[in-house]
Design a protein around this motif. Structure first.
Motif, PDB file in Angstrom:
ATOM      1  N   ARG A  10      47.167  21.457  60.602  1.00 32.03           N
ATOM      2  CA  ARG A  10      46.154  22.777  61.149  1.00 32.03           C
ATOM      3  C   ARG A  10      46.197  23.630  59.342  1.00 32.03           C
ATOM      4  NH1 ARG A  10      50.021  22.433  64.857  1.00 32.03           N
ATOM      5  NH2 ARG A  10      51.420  24.208  64.214  1.00 32.03           N
ATOM      6  N   GLU A  11      47.384  24.145  58.705  1.00 27.98           N
ATOM      7  CA  GLU A  11      47.247  25.083  57.482  1.00 27.98           C
ATOM      8  C   GLU A  11      46.133  24.299  56.192  1.00 27.98           C
ATOM      9  OE1 GLU A  11      48.973  26.413  53.287  1.00 27.98           O
ATOM     10  OE2 GLU A  11      50.563  26.090  55.335  1.00 27.98           O
ATOM     11  N   ASN A  12      46.062  22.957  56.161  1.00 29.45           N
ATOM     12  CA  ASN A  12      44.740  22.360  55.145  1.00 29.45           C
ATOM     13  C   ASN A  12      43.723  22.532  56.160  1.00 29.45           C
ATOM     14  OD1 ASN A  12      47.257  21.766  53.924  1.00 29.45           O
ATOM     15  ND2 ASN A  12      47.141  19.397  54.724  1.00 29.45           N
ATOM     16  N   ARG A  13      43.368  22.386  57.254  1.00 28.88           N
ATOM     17  CA  ARG A  13      41.985  22.791  58.368  1.00 28.88           C
ATOM     18  C   ARG A  13      41.841  24.035  58.182  1.00 28.88           C
ATOM     19  NH1 ARG A  13      39.505  19.123  62.177  1.00 28.88           N
ATOM     20  NH2 ARG A  13      38.092  20.449  63.435  1.00 28.88           N
ATOM     21  N   GLU A  14      42.478  25.012  57.927  1.00 33.41           N
ATOM     22  CA  GLU A  14      42.568  26.660  58.177  1.00 33.41           C
ATOM     23  C   GLU A  14      41.520  26.868  56.733  1.00 33.41           C
ATOM     24  OE1 GLU A  14      45.238  28.458  59.916  1.00 33.41           O
ATOM     25  OE2 GLU A  14      45.520  27.538  61.737  1.00 33.41           O
ATOM     26  N   ARG A  15      42.489  26.279  55.774  1.00 35.23           N
ATOM     27  CA  ARG A  15      42.575  26.521  54.249  1.00 35.23           C
ATOM     28  C   ARG A  15      40.782  25.949  54.169  1.00 35.23           C
ATOM     29  NH1 ARG A  15      46.440  24.954  51.609  1.00 35.23           N
ATOM     30  NH2 ARG A  15      46.183  23.305  50.944  1.00 35.23           N
ATOM     31  N   ILE A  16      40.303  24.740  54.777  1.00 33.99           N
ATOM     32  CA  ILE A  16      39.369  24.081  54.095  1.00 33.99           C
ATOM     33  C   ILE A  16      38.470  25.125  54.768  1.00 33.99           C
ATOM     34  CG2 ILE A  16      37.882  22.012  55.225  1.00 33.99           C
ATOM     35  CD1 ILE A  16      40.049  20.689  54.609  1.00 33.99           C
ATOM     36  N   VAL A  17      38.477  25.425  55.626  1.00 36.27           N
ATOM     37  CA  VAL A  17      37.228  26.000  56.578  1.00 36.27           C
ATOM     38  C   VAL A  17      37.143  27.548  56.337  1.00 36.27           C
ATOM     39  CG1 VAL A  17      36.787  27.561  59.314  1.00 36.27           C
ATOM     40  CG2 VAL A  17      37.612  25.058  59.434  1.00 36.27           C
ATOM     41  N   ALA A  18      37.808  28.320  55.484  1.00 33.68           N
ATOM     42  CA  ALA A  18      37.857  29.195  54.962  1.00 33.68           C
ATOM     43  C   ALA A  18      36.646  29.390  53.823  1.00 33.68           C
ATOM     44  CB  ALA A  18      39.020  30.098  54.468  1.00 33.68           C
ATOM     45  N   THR A  19      37.614  27.999  52.850  1.00 33.73           N
ATOM     46  CA  THR A  19      37.032  28.294  51.928  1.00 33.73           C
ATOM     47  C   THR A  19      35.252  27.547  51.814  1.00 33.73           C
ATOM     48  OG1 THR A  19      39.140  26.963  50.585  1.00 33.73           O
ATOM     49  CG2 THR A  19      36.819  26.755  49.662  1.00 33.73           C
ATOM     50  N   ALA A  20      34.944  26.667  52.533  1.00 27.87           N
ATOM     51  CA  ALA A  20      33.265  26.387  53.213  1.00 27.87           C
ATOM     52  C   ALA A  20      32.937  27.622  53.960  1.00 27.87           C
ATOM     53  CB  ALA A  20      34.120  25.614  53.967  1.00 27.87           C
ATOM     54  N   ALA A  21      33.494  28.430  54.476  1.00 30.34           N
ATOM     55  CA  ALA A  21      33.030  29.460  54.998  1.00 30.34           C
ATOM     56  C   ALA A  21      32.444  30.223  53.720  1.00 30.34           C
ATOM     57  CB  ALA A  21      33.574  30.631  55.358  1.00 30.34           C
ATOM     58  N   ARG A  22      32.956  30.484  52.315  1.00 33.74           N
ATOM     59  CA  ARG A  22      33.010  31.754  51.602  1.00 33.74           C
ATOM     60  C   ARG A  22      31.964  30.945  50.407  1.00 33.74           C
ATOM     61  NH1 ARG A  22      34.864  30.299  46.258  1.00 33.74           N
ATOM     62  NH2 ARG A  22      36.621  29.432  47.571  1.00 33.74           N
ATOM     63  N   LEU A  23      31.957  29.518  50.193  1.00 33.40           N
ATOM     64  CA  LEU A  23      31.388  28.382  49.390  1.00 33.40           C
ATOM     65  C   LEU A  23      30.254  28.145  49.664  1.00 33.40           C
ATOM     66  CD1 LEU A  23      33.874  25.541  48.002  1.00 33.40           C
ATOM     67  CD2 LEU A  23      32.590  27.875  46.777  1.00 33.40           C
ATOM     68  N   PHE A  24      29.946  28.404  51.190  1.00 37.36           N
ATOM     69  CA  PHE A  24      28.053  28.281  51.592  1.00 37.36           C
ATOM     70  C   PHE A  24      27.670  28.927  51.127  1.00 37.36           C
ATOM     71  CE2 PHE A  24      29.880  24.264  54.760  1.00 37.36           C
ATOM     72  CZ  PHE A  24      30.275  23.632  54.147  1.00 37.36           C
ATOM     73  N   ARG A  25      28.578  30.069  52.180  1.00 41.31           N
ATOM     74  CA  ARG A  25      27.828  31.958  51.888  1.00 41.31           C
ATOM     75  C   ARG A  25      27.874  31.988  49.992  1.00 41.31           C
ATOM     76  NH1 ARG A  25      31.588  35.409  55.163  1.00 41.31           N
ATOM     77  NH2 ARG A  25      32.587  33.736  54.793  1.00 41.31           N
ATOM     78  N   GLU A  26      27.781  32.138  48.894  1.00 42.97           N
ATOM     79  CA  GLU A  26      27.807  31.592  47.863  1.00 42.97           C
ATOM     80  C   GLU A  26      27.024  31.533  47.372  1.00 42.97           C
ATOM     81  OE1 GLU A  26      31.843  33.207  46.842  1.00 42.97           O
ATOM     82  OE2 GLU A  26      31.911  31.315  46.034  1.00 42.97           O
ATOM     83  N   ARG A  27      26.794  29.375  47.550  1.00 44.42           N
ATOM     84  CA  ARG A  27      26.108  28.756  47.072  1.00 44.42           C
ATOM     85  C   ARG A  27      24.789  27.846  48.471  1.00 44.42           C
ATOM     86  NH1 ARG A  27      30.033  24.912  44.083  1.00 44.42           N
ATOM     87  NH2 ARG A  27      31.918  26.330  44.177  1.00 44.42           N
ATOM     88  N   GLY A  28      24.618  28.194  49.242  1.00 44.96           N
ATOM     89  CA  GLY A  28      24.076  27.871  50.690  1.00 44.96           C
ATOM     90  C   GLY A  28      24.724  25.919  50.555  1.00 44.96           C
ATOM     91  N   VAL A  29      24.725  25.388  52.035  1.00 47.39           N
ATOM     92  CA  VAL A  29      25.156  24.156  52.677  1.00 47.39           C
ATOM     93  C   VAL A  29      24.640  23.116  51.441  1.00 47.39           C
ATOM     94  CG1 VAL A  29      25.375  22.950  54.300  1.00 47.39           C
ATOM     95  CG2 VAL A  29      25.296  25.447  54.563  1.00 47.39           C
TER      96      VAL A  29
END
Length: 177
Positions: A10-29
């Motif tokens: 669960r912790e890994n999944r949450e970390r992936i989602v939070a990281t992706a949300a940040r990176l996607f907003r920074e660089r685009g999907v």
């Protein structure tokens, strides 16, 4: 190799989602690969696929997560003037990673990143955002449009004179109304 506990998964999944949300907003999907997200989250590429069926599934979940973050920030806001000062600031313009998901994901969702599920999650987030800004239970779609439009235009013109003018004009107009 030892199995990961349910709590760690669960912790890994949450970390992936939070990281992706940040990176996607920074660089685009399109500018972020599964390997990029995995590495930034400190996990293996294979670990990603234990958590998500596809990148599209991650995009959908990252959009939902980003809108939850935004709702929490709005709930903690010290009123509309303070919110406007923060939202329509050069700091927010220049740091999209933790910023507004409405602006951060608009172009990607318009180009169908994440598929139909992500588009619906995004639409639901925009509607919730409009309700938070509205009064008497009525969503304020005009305010959302002005906020997001001003931020996106300011980002697109960063480094030019008009960039700051766009933020100021929107901030002033929203304070009047």
């Amino acid at each position: 190799m030892a199995r990961v506990s349910q709590a760690q998964a669960r912790e890994n999944r949450e970390r992936i989602v939070a990281t992706a949300a940040r990176l996607f907003r920074e660089r685009g999907v399109a500018g972020v690969s599964v390997a990029d997200v995995s590495a930034a989250a400190g996990l293996t590429h294979g670990g990603f696929y234990k958590q998500f069926a596809s990148k599209d599934a991650l995009v959908d979940e990252a959009i939902g997560y980003a809108f939850q973050q935004q709702a929490a920030r709005l709930g903690d806001s010290a009123g509309l003037p303070a919110f406007l000062d923060t939202y329509l600031s050069t700091g927010h313009r220049d740091d999209p990673g933790p910023g507004c998901p409405t602006a951060g994901f608009a172009g990607d969702v318009a180009r169908a990143a994440g598929g139909p599920a992500a588009r619906q999650t995004y639409a639901d987030g925009v509607a919730a955002y409009a309700r938070m800004l509205g009064t008497d239970g009525e969503p304020d779609l005009a305010a959302v449009s002005m906020l997001v439009g001003a931020l996106m235009l300011s980002r697109a013109t960063a480094g030019t004179e008009i960039s700051e003018q766009l933020l100021t004009a929107a901030r002033d107009r929203l304070r009047e109304g």
